[in-house]
Design an enzyme around this catalytic site. Sequence first.
Site, PDB file in Angstrom:
ATOM      1  N   ARG A 166      17.524 -72.081  10.506  1.00  0.00           N
ATOM      2  CA  ARG A 166      16.578 -72.781  11.384  1.00  0.00           C
ATOM      3  C   ARG A 166      17.123 -72.498  12.765  1.00  0.00           C
ATOM      4  NH1 ARG A 166      13.620 -74.432  14.790  1.00  0.00           N
ATOM      5  NH2 ARG A 166      12.483 -76.415  14.810  1.00  0.00           N
ATOM      6  N   HIS A 169      17.791 -74.571  18.607  1.00  0.00           N
ATOM      7  CA  HIS A 169      16.667 -75.295  19.210  1.00  0.00           C
ATOM      8  C   HIS A 169      17.102 -76.684  19.653  1.00  0.00           C
ATOM      9  CE1 HIS A 169      16.742 -76.954  15.143  1.00  0.00           C
ATOM     10  NE2 HIS A 169      16.009 -77.963  15.580  1.00  0.00           N
ATOM     11  N   HIS A 171      14.868 -80.720  20.732  1.00  0.00           N
ATOM     12  CA  HIS A 171      13.570 -81.382  20.819  1.00  0.00           C
ATOM     13  C   HIS A 171      13.724 -82.725  21.516  1.00  0.00           C
ATOM     14  CE1 HIS A 171      15.403 -82.495  17.007  1.00  0.00           C
ATOM     15  NE2 HIS A 171      15.117 -81.322  16.518  1.00  0.00           N
ATOM     16  N   GLU A 175      16.718 -86.578  15.677  1.00  0.00           N
ATOM     17  CA  GLU A 175      16.599 -85.995  14.335  1.00  0.00           C
ATOM     18  C   GLU A 175      17.650 -86.569  13.384  1.00  0.00           C
ATOM     19  OE1 GLU A 175      16.366 -81.613  13.946  1.00  0.00           O
ATOM     20  OE2 GLU A 175      18.146 -81.790  12.667  1.00  0.00           O
ATOM     21  N   HIS A 214      21.017 -77.384  18.706  1.00  0.00           N
ATOM     22  CA  HIS A 214      21.738 -77.246  17.452  1.00  0.00           C
ATOM     23  C   HIS A 214      21.099 -76.164  16.595  1.00  0.00           C
ATOM     24  CE1 HIS A 214      18.561 -80.294  16.941  1.00  0.00           C
ATOM     25  NE2 HIS A 214      18.440 -79.848  15.692  1.00  0.00           N
ATOM     26  N   GLU A 236       7.137 -80.014  14.219  1.00  0.00           N
ATOM     27  CA  GLU A 236       8.143 -78.952  14.312  1.00  0.00           C
ATOM     28  C   GLU A 236       7.713 -77.839  15.255  1.00  0.00           C
ATOM     29  OE1 GLU A 236      11.562 -77.999  12.086  1.00  0.00           O
ATOM     30  OE2 GLU A 236      11.254 -79.522  13.615  1.00  0.00           O
ATOM     31  N   HIS A 350       9.719-107.375  -0.636  1.00  0.00           N
ATOM     32  CA  HIS A 350      10.512-107.590   0.577  1.00  0.00           C
ATOM     33  C   HIS A 350       9.708-107.133   1.792  1.00  0.00           C
ATOM     34  CE1 HIS A 350      11.139-103.307  -0.205  1.00  0.00           C
ATOM     35  NE2 HIS A 350      11.506-103.181   1.055  1.00  0.00           N
ATOM     36  N   HIS A 352      10.628-105.913   6.233  1.00  0.00           N
ATOM     37  CA  HIS A 352      11.660-105.660   7.244  1.00  0.00           C
ATOM     38  C   HIS A 352      11.235-106.325   8.557  1.00  0.00           C
ATOM     39  CE1 HIS A 352      13.602-102.828   4.537  1.00  0.00           C
ATOM     40  NE2 HIS A 352      12.400-102.362   4.274  1.00  0.00           N
ATOM     41  N   GLU A 357       8.880 -99.277   7.927  1.00  0.00           N
ATOM     42  CA  GLU A 357       9.662 -98.549   6.914  1.00  0.00           C
ATOM     43  C   GLU A 357       8.967 -97.240   6.581  1.00  0.00           C
ATOM     44  OE1 GLU A 357      10.412 -98.729   2.142  1.00  0.00           O
ATOM     45  OE2 GLU A 357      10.635-100.626   3.211  1.00  0.00           O
ATOM     46  N   HIS A 396       5.988-105.614   0.609  1.00  0.00           N
ATOM     47  CA  HIS A 396       5.743-104.554  -0.366  1.00  0.00           C
ATOM     48  C   HIS A 396       6.874-104.558  -1.382  1.00  0.00           C
ATOM     49  CE1 HIS A 396       8.202-102.933   2.921  1.00  0.00           C
ATOM     50  NE2 HIS A 396       8.772-102.136   2.012  1.00  0.00           N
TER      51      HIS A 396
END
Length: 457
Positions: A166, A169, A171, A175, A214, A236, A350, A352, A357, A396
């Site tokens: 890859r 690059h 961004h 990531e 990276h 991407e 549960h 969050h 999520e 959920h």
Amino acid sequence: MNRFIPLAVFILSAIDAVTAAPAAASSNPLRGGPRLIGYSPTNTVPVDNTETISFQYAPGQTANPDIGLYLDFEKVENPQPIRGDTGGTDPGPRNLNYDKINPDKLAPPGTDTGVATINAQWPLGLSSVTLGKERSGWSREENTNVMPAATKMAGVNMRLEAAGYRELHWHVAAEWAIVLNGSCRIQAVNDEGETFVDDVGEGDVWFFPPGIPHSIQALQNGVEFMLVFDQGSFSETNTFLASEVFAHNPKEVLSKDLGIDISALQNIPEHKLFIFPGTPAPTDIQEQNKTGSAGNIPKNMSYSYHFSEQPPQLLEGGTVKIIDPLSFPIASDFSVAVVTINPGAMREIHWHPSSDEWTFFIQGQGRATLFTPPSEATTFDYMAGDIAYFPQSNSHYIENTGDEVLIVLEVLQADHYSDMSLAQWIGLTPKQIVQDTLNLSNETLSKITTEKKIVVG
């Protein structure tokens, strides 16, 4: 029998008539005459009995709809949208393959309320694949283009063949990544000039902050990984590639900037590389541990975490491993759990309180009901390769509906991993309050746990 079969026969017969008598085309127009509009005593109505459809019920399909048993349609002939005494038959046309793998869409539990919630499911198998050069790998993504409500995070699934890159690059999004299989070498340079290189394998994690350049190269057995970005609209295709930076700056400027002769730039790529084959990485990683005066990135701020070596916590119905900024400081706001759920077990109900999520189904199959106030609920069926998205504080669960262990990756945008357990909340609330609210007996309440189980056996 399906009602669309006679229609197909009629259409084919009409085509045969036209092709058999081309000379009569002028008297056989493409459009019908005025007598076909509305009522006419000469009109005939095709009769096809749609009440004689042959089908089978799945085990539990005739039970009370509110019980909401999982319906396994895989081996059922012509499954129908029926739950208990609700629904009816579907003569077609239809795609039986979709119906069989999405039983809770075809015959939702009685507790569902239709399609009022967000679409909380995206199968990566429906994402278009970007193919690397010379069979070096591929990439596919999920973002708000295909999952509009998933505004906080996006995902990229990538495969690199042995020695595949890859390309270099950076961004604007952060990531976070986990290796699904194989191994690779990751490398980066930060804004202080500090350098980093490490080898990671199945189950290991890395993180690169926004703007940090990276690269990733597969080792001898190739690699596949899942990338999660902190922007739901991330793609991407919007990364800053080294090949593109060189291609879109004047060579005179590049030679001045790099302190090299213009002639040295005559063979730079004319187009982006993205994923491409390369020279295999040296076995000794120290050969690529290049440093300047700033040295290496400090270990406590390293970009990799060998999550594969962290032992899981054993639970009643599976296991859990958690990684968040408390253990991996550089990955600020990425809090993640890898949960295994045994057949028949479930990730407890549960929510969050501090984050949406984003969930990736690594192995197995399961289902989840998303509840959104005031009264919307939708149940989704997931398979390996699917992505789920549950908004902040929306309740959920994830139930294993298959015969193998279900493995899911839960990703939050939070400074530590946390969730609220429905069972623990009810168990720790004074009994009288619960009795007055839910009409549950003392005997029933005495069986509800006061501890968070995470996975229920």
